[in-house]
Enzyme design. Structure first.
Site, short mmCIF file in Angstrom:
data_model
loop_
_atom_site.label_atom_id
_atom_site.label_comp_id
_atom_site.label_asym_id
_atom_site.label_seq_id
_atom_site.Cartn_x
_atom_site.Cartn_y
_atom_site.Cartn_z
N ASN A 1 2.29 -2.75 3.21
CA ASN A 1 3.29 -2.88 4.26
C ASN A 1 3.22 -4.20 5.02
O ASN A 1 4.13 -4.54 5.77
CB ASN A 1 3.19 -1.72 5.25
CG ASN A 1 3.59 -0.40 4.61
OD1 ASN A 1 4.03 -0.36 3.48
ND2 ASN A 1 3.41 0.68 5.35
N HIS B 1 1.75 4.76 -4.85
CA HIS B 1 1.92 3.43 -4.27
C HIS B 1 1.34 2.31 -5.14
O HIS B 1 1.59 1.14 -4.85
CB HIS B 1 1.23 3.40 -2.89
CG HIS B 1 2.16 2.99 -1.78
ND1 HIS B 1 3.50 2.70 -1.95
CD2 HIS B 1 1.94 2.82 -0.44
CE1 HIS B 1 4.05 2.38 -0.81
NE2 HIS B 1 3.14 2.44 0.13
#
Length: 638
Positions: A525, A478
């Site tokens: 997110n 990520h």
């Protein structure tokens, strides 16, 4: 004899339990198979006793449930007593229940037959042994299972092939694939449609909201005016099919027409519902591509103060998904004042915007779409909900205005109506929480400017590396976006500076072009609203931006650049596109591969790369930095 526990110790507990589970499942499957076969035999035997009952089978790509309900209403008006399968329950087990519940005193039994895959028609047809076969149309529903419409037609034609010599085929004369089934019928054929050669013909078809569908039906020189409660001219074939079935079985045309007028729209099939003066049209049960145009045509003709279209998941279509959603967005904008897309492919539709005046919004979360509509809808609005029930549950947009909703999960998969679901008022839970991005379309004027931030000019290239700022996320899939912009910072010989609570930045130049490197300091997110705020404060827009991020769909070591597009399933990108309501971000995507079997995506993207992959990842990060360099150089040349 060696005890089982000792033998198991050498075998490995996990392997043993896995093997035992497979054995149990295998035995369970065999028992279920034996049970089903026994039940089928009982059904076959019971069906033989029902010689005086007319069994009607209805199939087709669309309109089966409505056609079935209309036929049952007509036959009940004339013959009094009969059966039909409830709702859209059209699997073999549903045919079993329907046949076994039928009594000798029942004059008729009407069942819809689904062709969800090759061979799916065989068992239902064998169970009900139809006297009458009705085929509504051949469309794209279940296209993915058949690959072409000829294969779909071949499967549905099995209903007509199965009819006895004294049977009747009710066929759509306006659909060449259906009309061609005449040659397969051993009995007689009755055709319906708009074509002049139709035996039962429809004319003067009208449906302009708030008026419902009406038409004139003609049979053997007799004509009647038919009023229905249905919404949309595309229901005319279902009405004509039902009328044709009625007259073929001896029901007077006027009696059949009167019976049709009492049938309400089936739930989720262009069914109207009024809440707070707002007219909702629920067409959210299923959404194969062939049903989009008729629903939009209904909206085009409708009379309303404002027209709003909400689009969820479209199913069964060939070709590129992103391109399809763009096309659908363009079609929706042509008939509506405001268009909302919800779900996985929502961001792909942003490309349908022609300019900034187009009211087209994309939401990954149905909850966010509901919040937007709360502040947008007014009395007198007409709202079309178009989607797939199992995937979207768009009904919650209405329930949120009445009983309230706490379940906003997108991974439910239930077929039941949401207002009957015991989870409607239960908080969504962790599975759905991952889907919720708390970002709505943001009015830039409402975002306060943070003092002492140095704005960039319109020629500045803004490179945004996506990652997670928490400790321990270094060298994880990520965070490759962070690492790629770190490489660029070194090339620019600049240090990172924390700018307010929004991000770390580097200011400098590459190839004589002013460059702003950005590492947002917020979990990925939730990055969208923060980035909007930063863009407002620093005065940059999506066209200046290059997003650098990981991509699970690409193998480790690969790098791909794109000019614009959908979020591709990346939740951080999804948050950004939703917050900006714009997809015009250039992208540099770094391949991070797939989780191993049994590993969750979240665990995978937040776990450091193993030692044997680190060299390939490092090389990919360098390549990504080179690609960004190229994009900046290309921008200078334009």
């Amino acid at each position: 004899m060696v005890p089982l526990t000792k033998r198991m110790a050498g075998f490995g507990k996990k392997v043993f339990l896995t093997t035992l589970g497979k054995l149990v499942n295998g035995v369970g499957w065999r028992l279920r198979h034996l049970y089903d076969q026994g039940l089928y035999r009982v059904t076959y035997m019971h069906r033989r006793r029902l010689g005086n009952t007319v069994f009607v089978g209805v199939t087709g790509s669309t309109g089966k449930t409505t056609t079935k309900d209309l036929i049952a209403s007509i036959l009940a008006r004339h013959f009094s007593k009969g059966r039909k399968n409830p709702g859209s329950l059209n699997w073999p087990e549903d045919m079993v229940r329907m046949v076994l519940s039928t009594r000798r005193s029942d004059a008729f039994c009407v069942g819809e037959i689904s062709a969800h895959g090759p061979g799916a028609v065989d068992l239902p047809v064998a169970l009900i042994r139809p006297t009458v076969g009705v085929v509504t149309n051949i469309g794209s529903d279940h296209f993915s299972a058949y690959k072409n419409r000829d294969a779909i037609a071949a499967e549905k034609s099995k209903l007509i092939r199965a009819l006895p010599t004294d049977g009747v085929a009710i066929l759509n004369a306006d659909d060449p694939r259906v009309l061609a089934m005449q040659s397969l019928c051993a009995g007689r054929t009755v055709t319906f449609g708009l074509a002049t050669e139709s035996m039962l013909r429809g004319t003067a078809i009208q449906s302009v909201w708030p008026d419902r569908l009406s038409l004139t039906a003609t049979w053997n020189g007799e004509s009647v005016h038919v009023k229905t409660q249905l919404c949309g001219t595309h229901w005319a074939p279902s009405v004509l099919a039902a009328l044709a079935t009625g007259v073929a079985l001896g029901v007077p045309l006027a009696v059949a027409a009167e019976a049709v007028s009492s049938v309400e729209p089936f739930e989720g099939r262009m069914a109207p519902l009024v809440k707070d003066g707002i007219n909702f049209i629920r067409d959210d049960w299923k959404a194969p591509l062939s049903t989009i145009e008729p629903a939009f045509e209904f909206m085009r003709q409708a009379r309303a103060k404002r027209k709003i279209v909400v689009i969820g998941t479209i199913s069964d279509y060939p070709g590129d998904s992103a391109r399809r959603y763009v096309q659908i967005g363009q079609q929706a904008l042509a008939v509506a004042d405001c268009v909302l897309f919800v779900g996985r492919w929502a961001s792909a539709a942003l490309r349908a915007k022609r300019d900034s005046t187009d009211e087209l919004w994309a939401f990954s979360s149905l909850q966010d779409a509901s919040k937007y509509l709360d502040g947008y809808l007014l009395s007198g609005d007409l709202v079309l909900l178009k989607g797939s029930h199992r995937a979207d549950h768009l009904q919650r947009l209405i329930l949120a205005r009445t009983t309230g909703v706490q379940c906003w999960r997108s991974d439910c998969g239930r077929l039941q109506s949401c207002d009957l679901c015991d989870l409607l008022h239960v908080p969504s839970g962790p599975n759905a929480a991952e889907d919720v991005v708390t970002s709505l379309p943001i009015d830039a004027e409402s975002i306060p400017v943070v003092a002492n931030l140095l704005a960039v000019n319109s020629s500045t290239e803004v490179v945004i590396g996506l990652g997670n700022p928490e400790a321990g996320r270094v060298n994880t899939p990520h965070n490759v976006g962070y690492e790629a912009v770190d490489i660029l910072a070194k090339r620019m010989a600049q240090d990172w500076v924390t700018e307010s609570d929004l991000a770390k930045v580097v200011r400098g130049e590459l190839h004589g072009v002013p460059v702003l490197l950005v590492k947002p300091i917020i979990p990925m997110n939730d990055i969208g609203p923060l980035l909007v705020r930063l863009a407002r404060n620093l005065n940059f827009d999506p066209l200046q931006c290059i997003l650098v991020h990981d991509d699970l769909a690409l193998p480790i070591g690969s790098v791909r650049a794109r000019i614009r597009g959908s979020d591709g399933g990346h939740r951080g990108v999804r948050s950004i596109l939703q917050a900006f309501q714009d997809d015009k971000f250039r992208r540099v995507k770094i391949g991070v591969g797939q989780p191993r079997e049994g590993q969750s995506v979240i665990d995978y993207v937040l776990t450091p790369f193993p030692a044997e992959q680190q060299a390939a990842v490092a090389a990919a990060n360098q390549t990504a930095a080179d690609r960004i360099d190229e994009l900046i150089r290309q921008g200078k040349q334009q």
